[in-house]
Design a protein around this motif. Structure first.
Motif, PDB file in Angstrom:
ATOM      1  N   LYS A 191       0.829  -1.207   0.000  1.00 54.86           N
ATOM      2  CA  LYS A 191       0.000   0.000   0.000  1.00 54.86           C
ATOM      3  C   LYS A 191       0.857   1.249   0.000  1.00 54.86           C
ATOM      4  CE  LYS A 191      -1.615   1.260   3.981  1.00 54.86           C
ATOM      5  NZ  LYS A 191      -1.196   2.651   4.224  1.00 54.86           N
ATOM      6  N   SER A 192       1.961   1.198   0.727  1.00 61.00           N
ATOM      7  CA  SER A 192       2.858   2.347   0.826  1.00 61.00           C
ATOM      8  C   SER A 192       4.290   1.847   0.845  1.00 61.00           C
ATOM      9  CB  SER A 192       2.544   3.137   2.104  1.00 61.00           C
ATOM     10  OG  SER A 192       3.360   4.272   2.212  1.00 61.00           O
ATOM     11  N   ARG A 193       5.185   2.608   0.203  1.00 62.03           N
ATOM     12  CA  ARG A 193       6.595   2.218   0.126  1.00 62.03           C
ATOM     13  C   ARG A 193       7.450   3.379   0.622  1.00 62.03           C
ATOM     14  NH1 ARG A 193       6.527   0.594  -6.069  1.00 62.03           N
ATOM     15  NH2 ARG A 193       5.178   2.434  -6.039  1.00 62.03           N
ATOM     16  N   ILE A 194       8.314   3.063   1.569  1.00 66.88           N
ATOM     17  CA  ILE A 194       9.064   4.093   2.286  1.00 66.88           C
ATOM     18  C   ILE A 194      10.557   3.774   2.270  1.00 66.88           C
ATOM     19  CG2 ILE A 194       9.366   5.275   4.513  1.00 66.88           C
ATOM     20  CD1 ILE A 194       6.624   5.700   3.263  1.00 66.88           C
ATOM     21  N   TYR A 225      12.245   9.532   3.526  1.00 66.48           N
ATOM     22  CA  TYR A 225      12.559  10.308   4.720  1.00 66.48           C
ATOM     23  C   TYR A 225      14.078  10.372   4.819  1.00 66.48           C
ATOM     24  CZ  TYR A 225       7.713   9.911   6.309  1.00 66.48           C
ATOM     25  OH  TYR A 225       6.341  10.004   6.415  1.00 66.48           O
ATOM     26  N   THR A 226      14.626  11.563   4.880  1.00 67.78           N
ATOM     27  CA  THR A 226      16.080  11.713   4.947  1.00 67.78           C
ATOM     28  C   THR A 226      16.496  12.168   6.342  1.00 67.78           C
ATOM     29  OG1 THR A 226      15.897  13.973   4.085  1.00 67.78           O
ATOM     30  CG2 THR A 226      16.332  12.217   2.497  1.00 67.78           C
ATOM     31  N   ILE A 227      17.611  11.620   6.809  1.00 67.21           N
ATOM     32  CA  ILE A 227      18.129  11.961   8.138  1.00 67.21           C
ATOM     33  C   ILE A 227      19.603  12.332   8.011  1.00 67.21           C
ATOM     34  CG2 ILE A 227      18.542  11.172  10.496  1.00 67.21           C
ATOM     35  CD1 ILE A 227      16.336   9.092  10.102  1.00 67.21           C
ATOM     36  N   GLY A 228      19.946  13.523   8.447  1.00 65.36           N
ATOM     37  CA  GLY A 228      21.350  13.925   8.543  1.00 65.36           C
ATOM     38  C   GLY A 228      21.815  13.693   9.972  1.00 65.36           C
ATOM     39  N   ILE A 229      22.851  12.911  10.148  1.00 65.62           N
ATOM     40  CA  ILE A 229      23.298  12.546  11.483  1.00 65.62           C
ATOM     41  C   ILE A 229      24.640  13.208  11.790  1.00 65.62           C
ATOM     42  CG2 ILE A 229      24.330  10.382  10.649  1.00 65.62           C
ATOM     43  CD1 ILE A 229      23.573   9.126  13.357  1.00 65.62           C
ATOM     44  N   LEU A 260      20.620  19.251  -0.109  1.00 59.50           N
ATOM     45  CA  LEU A 260      20.327  18.083  -0.937  1.00 59.50           C
ATOM     46  C   LEU A 260      19.340  17.156  -0.231  1.00 59.50           C
ATOM     47  CD1 LEU A 260      20.834  16.193  -3.352  1.00 59.50           C
ATOM     48  CD2 LEU A 260      22.824  15.279  -2.091  1.00 59.50           C
ATOM     49  N   MET A 261      19.549  16.933   1.064  1.00 63.09           N
ATOM     50  CA  MET A 261      18.677  16.028   1.816  1.00 63.09           C
ATOM     51  C   MET A 261      17.248  16.557   1.875  1.00 63.09           C
ATOM     52  SD  MET A 261      20.728  13.567   2.550  1.00 63.09           S
ATOM     53  CE  MET A 261      20.181  12.630   3.960  1.00 63.09           C
ATOM     54  N   LYS A 267      10.863  16.412  -2.663  1.00 66.59           N
ATOM     55  CA  LYS A 267      10.456  15.933  -3.986  1.00 66.59           C
ATOM     56  C   LYS A 267       9.618  14.669  -3.892  1.00 66.59           C
ATOM     57  CE  LYS A 267      13.496  16.425  -7.200  1.00 66.59           C
ATOM     58  NZ  LYS A 267      14.689  16.248  -8.073  1.00 66.59           N
ATOM     59  N   THR A 268       9.851  13.852  -2.855  1.00 64.10           N
ATOM     60  CA  THR A 268       9.154  12.557  -2.729  1.00 64.10           C
ATOM     61  C   THR A 268       8.074  12.582  -1.652  1.00 64.10           C
ATOM     62  OG1 THR A 268      10.834  11.764  -1.162  1.00 64.10           O
ATOM     63  CG2 THR A 268      11.209  11.310  -3.506  1.00 64.10           C
ATOM     64  N   ASP A 269       7.697  13.792  -1.203  1.00 67.28           N
ATOM     65  CA  ASP A 269       6.665  13.964  -0.159  1.00 67.28           C
ATOM     66  C   ASP A 269       7.106  13.405   1.193  1.00 67.28           C
ATOM     67  OD1 ASP A 269       4.872  15.186  -1.957  1.00 67.28           O
ATOM     68  OD2 ASP A 269       4.160  13.227  -2.646  1.00 67.28           O
ATOM     69  N   GLY A 270       8.417  13.362   1.414  1.00 63.97           N
ATOM     70  CA  GLY A 270       8.942  12.921   2.702  1.00 63.97           C
ATOM     71  C   GLY A 270       9.283  14.104   3.588  1.00 63.97           C
ATOM     72  N   THR A 271      10.149  13.863   4.568  1.00 63.25           N
ATOM     73  CA  THR A 271      10.555  14.898   5.516  1.00 63.25           C
ATOM     74  C   THR A 271      12.037  14.744   5.814  1.00 63.25           C
ATOM     75  OG1 THR A 271       8.364  14.765   6.553  1.00 63.25           O
ATOM     76  CG2 THR A 271      10.066  15.946   7.773  1.00 63.25           C
ATOM     77  N   TYR A 272      12.717  15.867   5.998  1.00 65.60           N
ATOM     78  CA  TYR A 272      14.128  15.827   6.389  1.00 65.60           C
ATOM     79  C   TYR A 272      14.247  16.059   7.889  1.00 65.60           C
ATOM     80  CZ  TYR A 272      18.891  17.382   7.289  1.00 65.60           C
ATOM     81  OH  TYR A 272      20.150  17.536   7.819  1.00 65.60           O
ATOM     82  N   PHE A 273      15.132  15.284   8.536  1.00 65.98           N
ATOM     83  CA  PHE A 273      15.387  15.426   9.967  1.00 65.98           C
ATOM     84  C   PHE A 273      16.885  15.572  10.198  1.00 65.98           C
ATOM     85  CE2 PHE A 273      11.659  12.695   9.423  1.00 65.98           C
ATOM     86  CZ  PHE A 273      10.724  13.290  10.268  1.00 65.98           C
ATOM     87  N   ARG A 274      17.229  16.212  11.296  1.00 61.97           N
ATOM     88  CA  ARG A 274      18.640  16.316  11.688  1.00 61.97           C
ATOM     89  C   ARG A 274      18.814  15.704  13.066  1.00 61.97           C
ATOM     90  NH1 ARG A 274      23.177  19.656  10.503  1.00 61.97           N
ATOM     91  NH2 ARG A 274      24.943  18.630  11.561  1.00 61.97           N
ATOM     92  N   ALA A 275      19.670  14.700  13.150  1.00 61.19           N
ATOM     93  CA  ALA A 275      19.926  14.003  14.407  1.00 61.19           C
ATOM     94  C   ALA A 275      21.273  14.429  14.964  1.00 61.19           C
ATOM     95  CB  ALA A 275      19.896  12.491  14.185  1.00 61.19           C
ATOM     96  N   THR A 276      21.262  15.223  16.010  1.00 64.23           N
ATOM     97  CA  THR A 276      22.506  15.720  16.602  1.00 64.23           C
ATOM     98  C   THR A 276      22.887  14.978  17.883  1.00 64.23           C
ATOM     99  OG1 THR A 276      21.212  17.416  17.766  1.00 64.23           O
ATOM    100  CG2 THR A 276      22.181  18.030  15.645  1.00 64.23           C
ATOM    101  N   SER A 277      22.068  14.006  18.292  1.00 61.90           N
ATOM    102  CA  SER A 277      22.368  13.232  19.499  1.00 61.90           C
ATOM    103  C   SER A 277      21.621  11.904  19.436  1.00 61.90           C
ATOM    104  CB  SER A 277      21.931  13.997  20.756  1.00 61.90           C
ATOM    105  OG  SER A 277      20.522  14.163  20.779  1.00 61.90           O
TER     106      SER A 277
END
Length: 334
Positions: A191-194, A225-229, A260-261, A267-277
């Motif tokens: 139904k959904s692909r992530i 969903y993109t995550i910058g760590i 870029l993230m 573009k893909t209807d996702g969300t960008y997050f930043r993980a600093t800890s």
């Protein structure tokens, strides 16, 4: 053992009238007892009959019968609940994890890679109805495990992730990592692909442009969903190995191509997050877990076993015993 419940518990309020009934009985009994004043009672001394002593038992039997009737009217019953759960076509998820040397930086504890592995395992546990796969990438990428419903297999694959510059070319090939993840999902009927794409650097390797890969994801209807760590500023980064092969660390600036993230996610209807800890990374996975819910339809079947009949029969038996005693043994006292 099934728990006993009551359909009409309001009938139990009738017990509040019992103290008044008992008081009324005592007052009435005193009113029915005649008194005579004489100078001496020696001629009247005699042991009272045991039947007269037990006469209050008749009232007790009636009261007990009434109690049983109240319980019966409250409708005691046990319930056996059977549930049937049907999961609609679930979600297929691929985690694309950066395993370049910089993932050994110590701004997360004990390092970025180990911190991620712990959080990713918890995420898998929280997706019991979905299929999950794992892709790892650095300068190159490969599928660690294809999408599967075997959660123990996925968690074992996560635990086995490690940095190995002898196996994989170092670098950060975001494009190839994303493309490999897309390849794992493009034929999925879910139904959904992530895709959860995690990196701690800037795209500097690989033969596929990340923007081209994000266009592919959009075409296939795959959300990313993109995550910058990594912390903001500097972190202890590995930069070389000593003569014994042990990694050497030094402070170095943290560089993440957040632009870029964000572009890939948007573009893909996702969300960008930043993980600093570590805590922030866990919070991000918890947010993704809440954003992507699998629909579950649960049907419950209730089988009630009524328990009021024994109480009715017990009340009937007590009233019958009380009536019999009143018409036979206590007939001369009434």
């Amino acid at each position: 053992m099934n728990e006993v419940t009551f359909l009409n518990p309001g009938f139990f309020w009738l017990f509040a009238a019992f103290p008044f009934a008992i008081g009324w009985y005592i007052w009435k009994r005193k009113q029915q007892t005649a008194s005579l004043t004489i100078s001496s009672v020696n001629g009247f001394k005699a042991s009272p009959s045991w039947l007269s002593k037990l006469k209050p038992v008749l009232f007790a039997l009636r009261l007990l019968a009434l109690s049983f009737m109240i319980v019966a009217m409250a409708r005691p019953r046990t319930v056996d609940v059977n549930s049937k759960t049907r999961t609609s076509m679930g979600i297929d998820i691929v985690m694309a994890v950066d395993v370049s040397g910089s993932m050994l930086a110590k701004d997360l504890k004990p390092n970025r890679l180990e911190g991620l592995k712990r959080v990713a395992e918890d995420f898998v546990d929280n997706r019991p109805n979905d299929r999950i796969g794992l892709v790892v990438y650095a300068g190159q990428s490969y599928t660690k495990i294809p999408v599967t419903s075997d959660k123990e297999l996925v968690k074992e694959a996560i635990r086995s992730i490690q940095y190995d510059d002898q196996v994989m070319e170092d670098g950060t090939g975001i494009g190839v990592g994303l493309a490999t993840a897309i390849n794992r999902l493009k034929d999925s009927k879910a139904k959904s692909r992530i895709i959860i794409l995690l990196t701690d650097g800037v795209n500097n390797s690989g033969f596929i442009d990340p923007r081209m890969a994000s266009d592919m994801a959009k075409e296939y209807g795959i959300k990313v969903y993109t995550i910058g760590i990594g912390t903001n500023g500097q972190a202890m980064m590995p930069y070389a190995k000593d003569a014994n092969g042990k990694l050497l660390y030094q402070m170095a600036p943290v560089q993440i191509d957040e632009g870029l993230m964000k572009e890939i996610a948007s573009k893909t209807d996702g969300t960008y997050f930043r993980a600093t800890s570590n805590s922030k990374l866990k919070s991000i996975y918890d947010q993704i877990n809440k954003l992507e819910k699998t629909e579950i339809e649960e049907q419950k079947f209730y089988n009630y076993d009524e328990k009021f009949r024994p109480w009715v029969w017990a009340a009937f038996g007590l009233l019958l015993a009380e009536a019999f005693a009143r018409k036979t043994l206590y007939r001369s006292f009434i």
